[in-house]
Design an enzyme around this catalytic site. Structure first.
Site, PDB file in Angstrom:
ATOM      1  N   HIS A   3     -11.283  -2.978   3.475  1.00 25.01           N
ATOM      2  CA  HIS A   3     -11.261  -2.621   4.892  1.00 25.01           C
ATOM      3  C   HIS A   3     -12.025  -1.333   5.184  1.00 25.01           C
ATOM      4  CE1 HIS A   3      -8.260  -0.313   2.853  1.00 25.01           C
ATOM      5  NE2 HIS A   3      -8.115   0.467   3.906  1.00 25.01           N
ATOM      6  N   ASP A   4     -12.643  -0.742   4.173  1.00 27.00           N
ATOM      7  CA  ASP A   4     -13.375   0.510   4.371  1.00 27.00           C
ATOM      8  C   ASP A   4     -14.888   0.344   4.179  1.00 27.00           C
ATOM      9  OD1 ASP A   4     -11.032   1.997   4.823  1.00 27.00           O
ATOM     10  OD2 ASP A   4     -10.747   2.344   2.677  1.00 27.00           O
ATOM     11  N   ASP A  39       0.867  -1.166   0.000  1.00 28.64           N
ATOM     12  CA  ASP A  39       0.000   0.000   0.000  1.00 28.64           C
ATOM     13  C   ASP A  39       0.907   1.220   0.000  1.00 28.64           C
ATOM     14  OD1 ASP A  39      -2.385   1.554   0.521  1.00 28.64           O
ATOM     15  OD2 ASP A  39      -3.179  -0.228   1.519  1.00 28.64           O
ATOM     16  N   ASP A  42      -3.066   4.663  -2.324  1.00 26.95           N
ATOM     17  CA  ASP A  42      -4.143   5.207  -1.499  1.00 26.95           C
ATOM     18  C   ASP A  42      -4.678   6.520  -2.101  1.00 26.95           C
ATOM     19  OD1 ASP A  42      -5.468   4.859   1.173  1.00 26.95           O
ATOM     20  OD2 ASP A  42      -4.650   6.849   1.526  1.00 26.95           O
ATOM     21  N   GLU A  56      -6.555   3.410  -5.800  1.00 32.98           N
ATOM     22  CA  GLU A  56      -7.812   3.508  -5.050  1.00 32.98           C
ATOM     23  C   GLU A  56      -8.516   4.781  -5.512  1.00 32.98           C
ATOM     24  OE1 GLU A  56      -9.715   3.951  -0.587  1.00 32.98           O
ATOM     25  OE2 GLU A  56      -7.964   5.117  -1.178  1.00 32.98           O
TER      26      GLU A  56
END
Ligand code: NOJ
Length: 526
Positions: free
Chosen positions: A325-326, A99, A201, A264
């Site tokens: 995870h969001d 990430d 990200d 993302e």
């Protein structure tokens, strides 16, 4: 399938490192724990692991606040542990994706500490500093995605700094060439250590309006929605100059042969697909998040598949994400029965699938007692459904062990449910077995990997489509309701069904029955 890159043939598995496997009893997952579980991941049949941030961090946003881009947080291990993890993954045939968090650092990063030390510090312009507005308040109306103003007052230097997320996550100034060079070096640091690519990200947020204009009000805002939805993000996201940055990240990765760049990006499809760039000079895969918010309805999903396929530039490779995870887990969004249908959907659509850890055993969102809430998004805006702890609970390895085998200590979040890898391992009807069968089917059928997708149709609650490659034709039918349904098909044979005992059965020409919540893949003839 050799002309495709590994990331086009493969399936990506996301690991949230705090929650995968703890090896030292502190209740938080770590790199040694992940390494120990890699054989499980490889046997599952995926091709790459993407690990959410493992860098030194005060953990205000659980690692998305990076205090050193080129090291490992002691909570997760050391650079030596990282090497063992990456070497073991590669030995097992798994690629390693990290990430990359370039939009903001931690406020404890030495770059920011220097930047805030004085107005004439050489790193002052590495972040976004502004004088107060005419009323002495924030310079403009921009709002943080974690609630409240996105501007934080710094009394020491008498200016505000911008943070799209927490005030502990100041945004870097990507218009500054020094920042770009420093970030290129970060990419090279990890590429030199054998990383196969990055998930970047909030790629679409990197550049903000040069004139810092106010965002206009959002006419569609409804009370109860997150605070920043009050405004359209006209001047704080998807600015035209961001594409130049994507191209330069691409160029840095290309110094190492073609490593994969995943972005993302939460944008509507027409804007999303621009992140592919022109002729391969952009991101390999701007994440396609449409399934995360999809209404679980055959007609809606059929439309989404057709629109996405139609919007992709010619050179672009599609991808689909079912969980992360969001966002709430698929077994909680669609229900445990439909989560099986969703697994068939994810692994038979055209494009690279990304699977979130634990979804392969049907993990549901955990219930988090109020005194155990960890997520700053929930703490800052309680009760509006922004909290992300429920989808971050520890992996359930073995229900007969304390804490499902995740830790010998006290887990940082409670264990969600009791079903575990161990229970499901030898049960042919389990979710885990379904995922293993699907992953193996995908690996062994070129039509599922590189075939076209055709005839995407919704008949009531049933979604059907075909995947075709050379003379292979696969027919996929998904019953998205809790009642029996019928489907029109050609003659064929069922290769995989979510219903026990149906594999190998014939499909007749014409009408065939699907059980409630059944999904199947069949090989058909015209
Ligand atoms: C997106 C990440 O996925 C999320 O977890 C994080 O809070 C924000 N970016 C800020 O880095």
């Amino acid at each position: 399938m050799s002309e495709l890159a590994w990331w086009q043939r493969g399936v990506i598995y996301q690991i949230y490192p705090r929650s995968f496997q703890d090896s030292n009893g502190d209740g938080i997952g770590d790199l040694a724990g992940i390494t120990a579980r890699l054989p499980y991941v490889a046997e599952l049949g995926v091709d790459a692991v993407w690990v959410s941030p493992i860098y030194p961090s005060p953990m205000a946003d659980f690692g998305y606040d990076v205090a050193d881009y080129c090291d490992i947080d002691p909570m997760f291990g050391t650079l030596a542990d990282f090497k063992q993890f990456a070497d073991r993954a590669h030995e097992l045939g798994l690629k390693v994706l990290l990430d990359f968090v370039p939009n903001h650092s931690s406020d404890r990063h030495p770059w920011f500490e220097e930047s805030r030390s004085s107005r004439d510090n050489p790193k002052r312009d590495w972040y976004l500093w502004r004088d107060p507005g005419p009323d002495g308040g924030p310079p403009n109306n921009w709002l943080s995605r974690m609630g409240g103003s996105a501007w934080e007052w710094d009394a020491h230097t008498g200016q505000y700094y911008y943070h799209a997320f927490l005030r502990e996550q100041p945004d870097l100034n990507w218009r500054n060439p020094q920042v770009r060079r420093a970030m290129d070096d970060v990419l090279r640091f990890w590429l030199d250590r054998g990383v196969d690519g990055f998930r970047v990200d909030v790629l679409w947020l990197l550049i903000k309006d040069a004139q810092f204009r106010d965002n206009p009000p959002n006419p569609a805002y409804l009370p109860g929605q997150p605070d920043h939805h009050r405004l359209l993000q006209t001047y704080t996201e998807d600015q035209p100059e961001v594409h130049e940055i994507v191209r330069s990240m691409r160029a840095t990765l290309d110094e190492y042969g073609r490593r994969v760049l995943i972005g993302e990006i939460y944008l509507p499809v027409p804007q999303l697909v621009r992140y592919y760039g022109a002729k391969g000079d952009g991101a390999d895969m701007p994440f396609n998040f449409q399934l995360l918010n999809a209404k679980w309805h055959a007609g809606d999903i059929a439309g989404m598949i057709r629109d996405y396929d139609g919007a992709l530039p010619e050179h672009a490779w599609p991808n689909w994400v079912l969980g992360n995870h969001d966002n709430p887990r698929v077994a909680s969004r669609a229900g445990v029965v439909q989560a099986r249908v969703a697994a068939v959907l994810l692994l038979t659509l055209r494009g690279t699938p990304t699977l979130y850890y634990g979804d392969e055993i049907g993990m549901t969102d955990g219930e988090i007692p109020p005194d155990q809430v960890q997520d700053p998004a929930e703490i800052r805006q309680p009760g509006i459904g922004q909290g992300r702890d429920p989808e971050r609970t520890p992996m359930q390895w073995d229900a007969s062990l304390p804490n499902a085998g995740f830790t010998n200590g006290r887990p940082w979040l409670p264990i969600a449910t009791t079903s575990s890898v161990r229970d499901q391992d030898r049960d042919a009807s389990s979710m885990l077995s379904l995922y293993r069968r699907l992953l193996s089917l995908r690996r062994n059928n070129a039509a599922l990997v590189q075939g076209t997708i055709e005839h995407v149709t919704a008949y009531g609650d049933v979604l059907t489509y075909e995947r075709r490659h050379r003379d292979q034709r696969l027919f996929i039918a998904l019953n998205m309701s809790c009642t029996e349904a019928t489907v029109q098909s050609h003659r064929g044979v069922v290769l995989l069904s979510t219903l026990a005992g149906r594999d190998g059965q014939a499909l007749t020409e014409g009408v065939n029955c699907l059980a409630a919540g059944e999904a199947l893949v069949a090989s058909i003839r015209s």
